[in-house]
Design a protein around this motif. Structure first.
Motif, PDB file in Angstrom:
ATOM      1  N   LEU A  75       0.973  -1.520   0.356  1.00 33.52           N
ATOM      2  CA  LEU A  75      -0.098  -0.650   0.233  1.00 33.52           C
ATOM      3  C   LEU A  75       0.553   1.035  -0.159  1.00 33.52           C
ATOM      4  CD1 LEU A  75      -2.588  -0.711   2.724  1.00 33.52           C
ATOM      5  CD2 LEU A  75      -3.298  -0.644   0.054  1.00 33.52           C
ATOM      6  N   ILE A  76       2.014   1.049   0.474  1.00 36.67           N
ATOM      7  CA  ILE A  76       3.301   2.319   0.601  1.00 36.67           C
ATOM      8  C   ILE A  76       2.898   2.547  -1.538  1.00 36.67           C
ATOM      9  CG2 ILE A  76       5.415   3.003   0.746  1.00 36.67           C
ATOM     10  CD1 ILE A  76       5.675   1.149   2.273  1.00 36.67           C
ATOM     11  N   ALA A  77       2.434   3.951  -1.253  1.00 34.76           N
ATOM     12  CA  ALA A  77       2.377   4.873  -2.900  1.00 34.76           C
ATOM     13  C   ALA A  77       3.223   6.028  -2.630  1.00 34.76           C
ATOM     14  CB  ALA A  77       1.098   5.366  -2.873  1.00 34.76           C
ATOM     15  N   GLY A  78       4.414   5.684  -4.551  1.00 33.55           N
ATOM     16  CA  GLY A  78       5.444   6.490  -4.577  1.00 33.55           C
ATOM     17  C   GLY A  78       6.179   5.867  -4.047  1.00 33.55           C
ATOM     18  N   HIS A  79       7.416   7.452  -4.189  1.00 35.92           N
ATOM     19  CA  HIS A  79       8.773   6.709  -4.223  1.00 35.92           C
ATOM     20  C   HIS A  79       9.277   7.353  -2.724  1.00 35.92           C
ATOM     21  CE1 HIS A  79       9.531   6.756  -8.226  1.00 35.92           C
ATOM     22  NE2 HIS A  79       8.751   5.583  -8.289  1.00 35.92           N
ATOM     23  N   LYS A  80       8.730   6.399  -1.800  1.00 33.89           N
ATOM     24  CA  LYS A  80       8.984   6.953  -0.190  1.00 33.89           C
ATOM     25  C   LYS A  80      10.149   6.387   0.464  1.00 33.89           C
ATOM     26  CE  LYS A  80       3.722   8.068   1.008  1.00 33.89           C
ATOM     27  NZ  LYS A  80       3.097   8.296   1.683  1.00 33.89           N
ATOM     28  N   LYS A  98      15.280  -2.529 -23.382  1.00 35.68           N
ATOM     29  CA  LYS A  98      14.351  -3.445 -23.945  1.00 35.68           C
ATOM     30  C   LYS A  98      13.943  -3.979 -21.987  1.00 35.68           C
ATOM     31  CE  LYS A  98      14.742  -2.559 -28.643  1.00 35.68           C
ATOM     32  NZ  LYS A  98      14.259  -1.352 -28.619  1.00 35.68           N
ATOM     33  N   PRO A  99      12.698  -3.479 -22.107  1.00 39.30           N
ATOM     34  CA  PRO A  99      12.320  -4.244 -20.700  1.00 39.30           C
ATOM     35  C   PRO A  99      11.781  -5.400 -20.760  1.00 39.30           C
ATOM     36  CG  PRO A  99      11.222  -1.799 -21.570  1.00 39.30           C
ATOM     37  CD  PRO A  99      12.510  -2.215 -22.386  1.00 39.30           C
ATOM     38  N   GLN A 100      12.074  -6.373 -19.756  1.00 39.63           N
ATOM     39  CA  GLN A 100      12.003  -7.213 -19.700  1.00 39.63           C
ATOM     40  C   GLN A 100      11.208  -8.246 -18.438  1.00 39.63           C
ATOM     41  OE1 GLN A 100      15.012 -10.467 -20.932  1.00 39.63           O
ATOM     42  NE2 GLN A 100      15.713  -8.968 -22.713  1.00 39.63           N
ATOM     43  N   PRO A 101      10.035  -8.578 -18.256  1.00 48.38           N
ATOM     44  CA  PRO A 101       9.550  -8.965 -16.850  1.00 48.38           C
ATOM     45  C   PRO A 101      10.135  -9.409 -15.967  1.00 48.38           C
ATOM     46  CG  PRO A 101       8.851 -10.658 -19.216  1.00 48.38           C
ATOM     47  CD  PRO A 101       9.211  -9.333 -19.642  1.00 48.38           C
ATOM     48  N   HIS A 102      10.495  -9.624 -14.864  1.00 44.66           N
ATOM     49  CA  HIS A 102      10.902 -10.884 -13.559  1.00 44.66           C
ATOM     50  C   HIS A 102      11.663 -11.402 -14.547  1.00 44.66           C
ATOM     51  CE1 HIS A 102      12.513 -11.735  -9.871  1.00 44.66           C
ATOM     52  NE2 HIS A 102      12.621 -10.776 -10.001  1.00 44.66           N
ATOM     53  N   ASN A 103      13.028 -12.537 -14.164  1.00 41.99           N
ATOM     54  CA  ASN A 103      12.911 -13.718 -14.383  1.00 41.99           C
ATOM     55  C   ASN A 103      12.386 -14.928 -13.834  1.00 41.99           C
ATOM     56  OD1 ASN A 103      15.258 -13.108 -15.697  1.00 41.99           O
ATOM     57  ND2 ASN A 103      16.903 -12.843 -14.752  1.00 41.99           N
ATOM     58  N   TYR A 104      11.829 -14.919 -12.643  1.00 41.58           N
ATOM     59  CA  TYR A 104      10.655 -15.487 -11.993  1.00 41.58           C
ATOM     60  C   TYR A 104       9.569 -15.595 -11.126  1.00 41.58           C
ATOM     61  CZ  TYR A 104      13.657 -13.686  -7.941  1.00 41.58           C
ATOM     62  OH  TYR A 104      14.699 -13.295  -6.846  1.00 41.58           O
ATOM     63  N   ALA A 105       9.960 -13.740 -11.329  1.00 46.08           N
ATOM     64  CA  ALA A 105       8.742 -13.336 -10.239  1.00 46.08           C
ATOM     65  C   ALA A 105       7.729 -12.009 -10.892  1.00 46.08           C
ATOM     66  CB  ALA A 105       8.981 -12.929  -8.858  1.00 46.08           C
ATOM     67  N   THR A 106       6.655 -11.897  -9.995  1.00 39.20           N
ATOM     68  CA  THR A 106       5.414 -11.495 -10.880  1.00 39.20           C
ATOM     69  C   THR A 106       5.016  -9.834 -10.370  1.00 39.20           C
ATOM     70  OG1 THR A 106       4.667 -12.035 -12.603  1.00 39.20           O
ATOM     71  CG2 THR A 106       3.282 -10.389 -12.125  1.00 39.20           C
ATOM     72  N   ASN A 107       5.289  -8.498 -10.244  1.00 40.94           N
ATOM     73  CA  ASN A 107       4.536  -7.728  -8.758  1.00 40.94           C
ATOM     74  C   ASN A 107       3.075  -7.444  -9.093  1.00 40.94           C
ATOM     75  OD1 ASN A 107       3.738  -4.695  -9.224  1.00 40.94           O
ATOM     76  ND2 ASN A 107       6.053  -4.640  -8.338  1.00 40.94           N
ATOM     77  N   VAL A 108       3.122  -7.788  -7.657  1.00 38.95           N
ATOM     78  CA  VAL A 108       1.588  -7.468  -6.999  1.00 38.95           C
ATOM     79  C   VAL A 108       1.117  -6.395  -6.282  1.00 38.95           C
ATOM     80  CG1 VAL A 108       1.677 -10.699  -6.517  1.00 38.95           C
ATOM     81  CG2 VAL A 108       2.779  -9.253  -4.748  1.00 38.95           C
ATOM     82  N   GLY A 109       1.991  -5.598  -6.484  1.00 38.68           N
ATOM     83  CA  GLY A 109       1.034  -4.323  -6.219  1.00 38.68           C
ATOM     84  C   GLY A 109       2.649  -3.244  -5.062  1.00 38.68           C
ATOM     85  N   GLY A 110       2.753  -2.039  -5.219  1.00 40.77           N
ATOM     86  CA  GLY A 110       3.992  -1.369  -4.426  1.00 40.77           C
ATOM     87  C   GLY A 110       5.298  -2.213  -4.807  1.00 40.77           C
ATOM     88  N   ASN A 111       5.963  -2.942  -4.157  1.00 41.33           N
ATOM     89  CA  ASN A 111       7.912  -3.171  -4.797  1.00 41.33           C
ATOM     90  C   ASN A 111       7.352  -4.791  -4.343  1.00 41.33           C
ATOM     91  OD1 ASN A 111       7.912  -3.435  -1.771  1.00 41.33           O
ATOM     92  ND2 ASN A 111       9.724  -2.647  -1.951  1.00 41.33           N
TER      93      ASN A 111
END
Length: 198
Positions: free
Chosen positions: A25-30, A89-102
């Motif tokens: 839930l932490i938003a922005g570059h805090k 050329k941006p590529q997806p993470h090698n083994y994981a998927t972003n699920v929100g925040g970092n």
């Protein structure tokens, strides 16, 4: 002199699942302080591990600007160095998927319920100059080690993909993806969250 009461942060004990929800839930570059306890990968094979009883642990304090996009930062770095950012050329993470925040979940565990503690969850942080405030190393028996003892066996990390577009090792965007289970505590929004066993 600053008021002492303003310097003391509230400490809140949270479960692992609560910690994940808060960090998502932490938003922005805090900026967030993190205390990580991790097992180190060593170079030199079994003989290197044998020097330390089979394992080396690191307890470190960091301050990160979280929720920064790795790909955006590489692009910005390239532009700042006069390199054509379109080469990246941006590529997806090698083994994981972003699920929100970092927060990232291992691709094989995406179908598991969020409450399933076997689910492999990682926090992605971009390293920057001065982000590691201090670090302590320990052997397999939790006896203290000096950095000088461990340093020859720590891998030198660099990105071949960044090097391929012309970003030298010293200028590369470095990233770590520790398991959420290795985070002992973190600070955000004026509070310190201590992660407790569930």
């Amino acid at each position: 002199m600053k008021n002492l009461a303003n310097q003391i942060k509230e400490v809140i004990r949270v479960t692992l699942l609560q910690a994940i929800q808060i960090m998502q839930l932490i938003a922005g570059h805090k900026f967030t302080g993190i205390v990580l306890f991790t097992e180190q990968t060593l170079v030199g094979g079994k003989s290197a591990y044998a020097l330390f009883g089979g394992k080396v642990y690191k307890l470190a304090n960091y301050v990160f600007a979280i929720n920064r996009s790795y790909n955006d930062n590489v692009t910005d770095k390239a532009e700042g160095l006069g390199i054509d950012a379109d080469l990246w050329k941006p590529q997806p993470h090698n083994y994981a998927t972003n699920v929100g925040g970092n927060m990232f979940v291992h691709n094989e565990d995406l179908s598991l319920a969020e409450t399933d503690l076997s689910r492999r969850v990682y926090a992605q942080f971009l390293l920057h100059k001065g982000c590691q405030m201090n670090a302590q190393y320990f052997d397999a028996e939790m006896r203290p080690l000096t950095f000088e003892q461990v340093a020859p066996y720590l891998p030198k990390k660099s990105s071949k993909k960044q090097a391929d577009i012309g970003i030298a090792d010293a200028d590369q965007i470095k990233v770590i993806n520790p398991s959420i289970k290795s985070i002992q505590s973190f600070s955000a929004n004026g509070k310190v969250y201590e992660i407790i066993a569930e």
